[in-house]
Motif scaffolding. Structure first.
Motif, PDB file in Angstrom:
ATOM      1  N   TRP A 174       6.972   6.251   7.789  1.00 38.78           N
ATOM      2  CA  TRP A 174       5.572   6.585   8.103  1.00 38.78           C
ATOM      3  C   TRP A 174       4.884   7.184   6.876  1.00 38.78           C
ATOM      4  CZ3 TRP A 174       2.517  10.953   8.073  1.00 38.78           C
ATOM      5  CH2 TRP A 174       1.302  10.872   8.758  1.00 38.78           C
ATOM      6  N   GLN A 175       5.565   8.107   6.196  1.00 38.80           N
ATOM      7  CA  GLN A 175       4.987   8.757   5.022  1.00 38.80           C
ATOM      8  C   GLN A 175       4.773   7.764   3.877  1.00 38.80           C
ATOM      9  OE1 GLN A 175       7.951  11.824   4.605  1.00 38.80           O
ATOM     10  NE2 GLN A 175       6.660  13.375   5.588  1.00 38.80           N
ATOM     11  N   ILE A 176       5.742   6.854   3.681  1.00 38.90           N
ATOM     12  CA  ILE A 176       5.583   5.818   2.654  1.00 38.90           C
ATOM     13  C   ILE A 176       4.392   4.920   2.998  1.00 38.90           C
ATOM     14  CG2 ILE A 176       6.635   3.747   1.638  1.00 38.90           C
ATOM     15  CD1 ILE A 176       9.356   5.169   1.922  1.00 38.90           C
ATOM     16  N   GLY A 177       4.292   4.565   4.259  1.00 37.31           N
ATOM     17  CA  GLY A 177       3.163   3.742   4.699  1.00 37.31           C
ATOM     18  C   GLY A 177       1.835   4.440   4.476  1.00 37.31           C
ATOM     19  N   LYS A 178       1.805   5.742   4.704  1.00 46.09           N
ATOM     20  CA  LYS A 178       0.581   6.527   4.502  1.00 46.09           C
ATOM     21  C   LYS A 178       0.163   6.518   3.031  1.00 46.09           C
ATOM     22  CE  LYS A 178      -1.302  11.162   5.479  1.00 46.09           C
ATOM     23  NZ  LYS A 178      -1.698  11.612   4.135  1.00 46.09           N
ATOM     24  N   VAL A 179       1.134   6.728   2.131  1.00 43.72           N
ATOM     25  CA  VAL A 179       0.848   6.725   0.695  1.00 43.72           C
ATOM     26  C   VAL A 179       0.309   5.366   0.256  1.00 43.72           C
ATOM     27  CG1 VAL A 179       1.892   6.846  -1.603  1.00 43.72           C
ATOM     28  CG2 VAL A 179       2.495   8.551   0.135  1.00 43.72           C
ATOM     29  N   ILE A 180       0.965   4.291   0.719  1.00 43.81           N
ATOM     30  CA  ILE A 180       0.532   2.937   0.348  1.00 43.81           C
ATOM     31  C   ILE A 180      -0.869   2.656   0.867  1.00 43.81           C
ATOM     32  CG2 ILE A 180       0.972   0.472   0.704  1.00 43.81           C
ATOM     33  CD1 ILE A 180       3.969   1.138   0.763  1.00 43.81           C
ATOM     34  N   PHE A 181      -1.105   2.988   2.131  1.00 45.06           N
ATOM     35  CA  PHE A 181      -2.398   2.713   2.751  1.00 45.06           C
ATOM     36  C   PHE A 181      -3.525   3.456   2.042  1.00 45.06           C
ATOM     37  CE2 PHE A 181      -5.745   3.694   5.867  1.00 45.06           C
ATOM     38  CZ  PHE A 181      -6.073   2.416   6.282  1.00 45.06           C
ATOM     39  N   GLU A 182      -3.307   4.751   1.783  1.00 46.79           N
ATOM     40  CA  GLU A 182      -4.360   5.552   1.152  1.00 46.79           C
ATOM     41  C   GLU A 182      -4.627   5.096  -0.279  1.00 46.79           C
ATOM     42  OE1 GLU A 182      -3.055   9.571   1.688  1.00 46.79           O
ATOM     43  OE2 GLU A 182      -3.883   9.693   3.731  1.00 46.79           O
ATOM     44  N   GLU A 183      -3.574   4.740  -1.019  1.00 49.55           N
ATOM     45  CA  GLU A 183      -3.755   4.237  -2.380  1.00 49.55           C
ATOM     46  C   GLU A 183      -4.460   2.881  -2.357  1.00 49.55           C
ATOM     47  OE1 GLU A 183      -3.762   3.659  -6.432  1.00 49.55           O
ATOM     48  OE2 GLU A 183      -3.479   5.498  -5.261  1.00 49.55           O
ATOM     49  N   GLU A 184      -4.124   2.080  -1.384  1.00 51.88           N
ATOM     50  CA  GLU A 184      -4.735   0.761  -1.234  1.00 51.88           C
ATOM     51  C   GLU A 184      -6.238   0.896  -0.999  1.00 51.88           C
ATOM     52  OE1 GLU A 184      -3.117  -3.113   1.074  1.00 51.88           O
ATOM     53  OE2 GLU A 184      -3.797  -1.486   2.369  1.00 51.88           O
ATOM     54  N   GLN A 185      -6.630   1.891  -0.208  1.00 58.00           N
ATOM     55  CA  GLN A 185      -8.048   2.110   0.071  1.00 58.00           C
ATOM     56  C   GLN A 185      -8.808   2.527  -1.186  1.00 58.00           C
ATOM     57  OE1 GLN A 185      -9.384   1.313   3.237  1.00 58.00           O
ATOM     58  NE2 GLN A 185      -7.309   0.465   3.159  1.00 58.00           N
ATOM     59  N   GLN A 186      -8.127   3.233  -2.074  1.00 65.49           N
ATOM     60  CA  GLN A 186      -8.754   3.640  -3.332  1.00 65.49           C
ATOM     61  C   GLN A 186      -9.091   2.433  -4.200  1.00 65.49           C
ATOM     62  OE1 GLN A 186      -9.667   6.778  -4.118  1.00 65.49           O
ATOM     63  NE2 GLN A 186      -8.923   7.391  -2.091  1.00 65.49           N
ATOM     64  N   GLY A 187      -8.294   1.381  -4.047  1.00 62.83           N
ATOM     65  CA  GLY A 187      -8.523   0.168  -4.837  1.00 62.83           C
ATOM     66  C   GLY A 187      -9.132  -0.942  -4.020  1.00 62.83           C
ATOM     67  N   GLN A 198       9.549  -4.931   3.972  1.00 59.52           N
ATOM     68  CA  GLN A 198       9.730  -3.607   4.560  1.00 59.52           C
ATOM     69  C   GLN A 198       8.536  -2.702   4.227  1.00 59.52           C
ATOM     70  OE1 GLN A 198      12.275  -2.285   6.557  1.00 59.52           O
ATOM     71  NE2 GLN A 198      10.912  -0.518   6.685  1.00 59.52           N
ATOM     72  N   LEU A 199       8.056  -2.752   3.010  1.00 63.34           N
ATOM     73  CA  LEU A 199       6.920  -1.924   2.612  1.00 63.34           C
ATOM     74  C   LEU A 199       5.645  -2.336   3.349  1.00 63.34           C
ATOM     75  CD1 LEU A 199       7.635  -1.707  -1.219  1.00 63.34           C
ATOM     76  CD2 LEU A 199       7.866   0.147   0.450  1.00 63.34           C
ATOM     77  N   GLU A 200       5.497  -3.626   3.585  1.00 63.57           N
ATOM     78  CA  GLU A 200       4.346  -4.090   4.368  1.00 63.57           C
ATOM     79  C   GLU A 200       4.420  -3.562   5.806  1.00 63.57           C
ATOM     80  OE1 GLU A 200       4.622  -8.279   3.855  1.00 63.57           O
ATOM     81  OE2 GLU A 200       3.299  -8.303   2.081  1.00 63.57           O
ATOM     82  N   MET A 201       5.644  -3.508   6.354  1.00 61.61           N
ATOM     83  CA  MET A 201       5.815  -2.950   7.692  1.00 61.61           C
ATOM     84  C   MET A 201       5.506  -1.465   7.701  1.00 61.61           C
ATOM     85  SD  MET A 201       8.965  -4.714   9.764  1.00 61.61           S
ATOM     86  CE  MET A 201      10.220  -4.483   8.526  1.00 61.61           C
ATOM     87  N   ASN A 202       5.870  -0.748   6.644  1.00 64.08           N
ATOM     88  CA  ASN A 202       5.560   0.679   6.559  1.00 64.08           C
ATOM     89  C   ASN A 202       4.048   0.905   6.596  1.00 64.08           C
ATOM     90  OD1 ASN A 202       8.300   1.090   6.268  1.00 64.08           O
ATOM     91  ND2 ASN A 202       8.236   1.485   4.072  1.00 64.08           N
ATOM     92  N   ARG A 203       3.339   0.089   5.827  1.00 57.64           N
ATOM     93  CA  ARG A 203       1.879   0.199   5.818  1.00 57.64           C
ATOM     94  C   ARG A 203       1.296  -0.086   7.204  1.00 57.64           C
ATOM     95  NH1 ARG A 203      -1.129  -4.087   2.157  1.00 57.64           N
ATOM     96  NH2 ARG A 203      -0.044  -5.412   3.655  1.00 57.64           N
ATOM     97  N   GLN A 204       1.796  -1.149   7.841  1.00 58.96           N
ATOM     98  CA  GLN A 204       1.325  -1.491   9.181  1.00 58.96           C
ATOM     99  C   GLN A 204       1.682  -0.399  10.180  1.00 58.96           C
ATOM    100  OE1 GLN A 204      -0.652  -3.745   9.826  1.00 58.96           O
ATOM    101  NE2 GLN A 204      -0.480  -4.434  11.937  1.00 58.96           N
ATOM    102  N   PHE A 205       2.854   0.186  10.015  1.00 60.48           N
ATOM    103  CA  PHE A 205       3.307   1.276  10.875  1.00 60.48           C
ATOM    104  C   PHE A 205       2.309   2.438  10.828  1.00 60.48           C
ATOM    105  CE2 PHE A 205       6.741   4.803  11.292  1.00 60.48           C
ATOM    106  CZ  PHE A 205       6.495   4.923  12.654  1.00 60.48           C
ATOM    107  N   TYR A 206       1.923   2.832   9.618  1.00 59.16           N
ATOM    108  CA  TYR A 206       0.966   3.935   9.483  1.00 59.16           C
ATOM    109  C   TYR A 206      -0.400   3.554  10.058  1.00 59.16           C
ATOM    110  CZ  TYR A 206      -2.331   7.227   7.528  1.00 59.16           C
ATOM    111  OH  TYR A 206      -3.344   8.153   7.393  1.00 59.16           O
ATOM    112  N   ARG A 207      -0.831   2.320   9.840  1.00 53.85           N
ATOM    113  CA  ARG A 207      -2.133   1.891  10.349  1.00 53.85           C
ATOM    114  C   ARG A 207      -2.185   1.958  11.869  1.00 53.85           C
ATOM    115  NH1 ARG A 207      -4.022  -3.729   8.075  1.00 53.85           N
ATOM    116  NH2 ARG A 207      -5.766  -3.174   9.431  1.00 53.85           N
TER     117      ARG A 207
END
Length: 337
Positions: A35-48, A78-87
């Protein structure tokens, strides 16, 4: 000197309990990590977000950095699933302590929010394992319950916000009995199917729905010199009534309905207590003519349910087609009223 055997048993129980707690703790930390990895990816993705391909680039870069050291847990998928998990679960308070990562992998694949909410509520309420959750999703439990109910009613019952008022709110049609392990090409006697159900009683109760407890098999009733035997008797604590099940390995007939109606009448008159609701009868059959069912039963019938069963898990498309067909029949019937 001899050691007291109970001491050995006590220590074994302590070790087993500790191992179970440790495994649950590891599962919980794994879920939180993803969940935390997904949160970091999602928030960084929004910055870009001004760069359409930034998200793909970001995930590939993270995977390239960590996968050689950390393994498949940092693959692109797996990382894509983490991002989706957080979303899908942006608030950690919404995470369930009894769910492991396998539970969540199944849930994040469900696109419709209402459908996902239903499976979350049912899995939490019934303490489903990940395997049980997967089976219920694959057998389209949500869609089968929707065949004769509206979405909000199905969700309310699942979340225990209301008790079911009618059998159709928890009893499914069709039922999927693939766990019995019977070969689809073979022919079976009703006794064979009944024996298989008793052997796999826990799985059968899971398929029946919430609140069912087993009462009897081949329940004998005596009516002025004649003996009759009811295949299976259950009790449902949510509906507060007996549920009688008759098994037919062929197409349902009006005689079958009449026989089950007699059993239901008997239970209502001689077994039911004053505080209990009228008995329900379920006819499990391989095929049925809905028009025959409707004509054979009273217009206000609320006690007899004819439900088809599958001895194997059909493909998702086959189940979807069948559900759509049954929903269309209901719509057509309502249009004629």
């Amino acid at each position: 000197m001899l050691i007291n055997p109970s001491i050995i048993a006590d220590i074994q129980a302590i070790i087993a309990n500790a191992q179970q707690k440790a495994a649950r703790a590891i599962d919980s930390e794994r879920v939180l990590m993803y969940w935390q990895i997904g949160k970091v990816i999602f928030e960084e993705e929004q910055q870009g977000k001004d760069r359409a391909d930034y998200g793909t680039y970001l995930i590939k870069s993270i995977s390239t950095t960590f996968q050689p050291q950390m393994g498949s847990g940092f693959s692109v998928r797996q990382l894509e699933m983490n991002r989706q998990f957080y979303r899908m679960f942006p608030n950690t308070n919404a995470l369930r302590s009894q769910f492991n990562w396998t539970h969540y992998k199944l849930l994040i694949r469900i696109d419709k929010e209402e459908k996902r909410a239903f499976y979350i509520a049912e899995a939490e309420k019934n303490n489903w394992t990940a395997r049980q959750l997967e089976r219920q999703i694959n057998s389209l439990l949500f869609e089968r319950l929707l065949m004769s109910n509206d979405v909000q009613s199905v969700l309310a019952v699942a979340r225990a916000e209301k008790l079911p008022q009618e059998p159709k709110e928890i009893i499914k049609d069709p039922m999927v009995l693939e766990f019995l392990g019977l070969k689809r090409e073979a022919s079976y006697y009703e006794k064979d199917l009944e024996t298989a159900i008793i052997t796999h009683l826990q799985d059968f109760i899971l398929e029946l729905g919430n609140g069912f407890t087993f009462v009897a098999r081949q329940k004998r009733i005596h009516i002025e010199g004649d003996d009759f035997f009811i295949d299976l008797v259950f009790y449902n604590r949510l509906l507060q009534c007996f549920v009688l099940i008759e098994i037919k390995t062929g197409k349902l007939t009006h005689q079958d309905l009449g026989q089950l109606q007699m059993y239901v009448n008997y239970y209502d008159r001689f077994e039911k207590q004053d505080f209990e609701n009228p008995c329900i009868g379920i006819l499990l059959c391989t095929d049925k003519n809905d028009a025959v069912v409707k004509i054979s039963l009273p217009q206000n019938n609320n006690s007899i349910i004819a439900s088809k069963y599958h001895l194997y898990l059909p493909s998702e498309q086959q189940l979807i087609d069948e559900v759509k067909k049954e929903i269309q029949k209901l719509d057509d019937a309502q249009g004629l009223m």
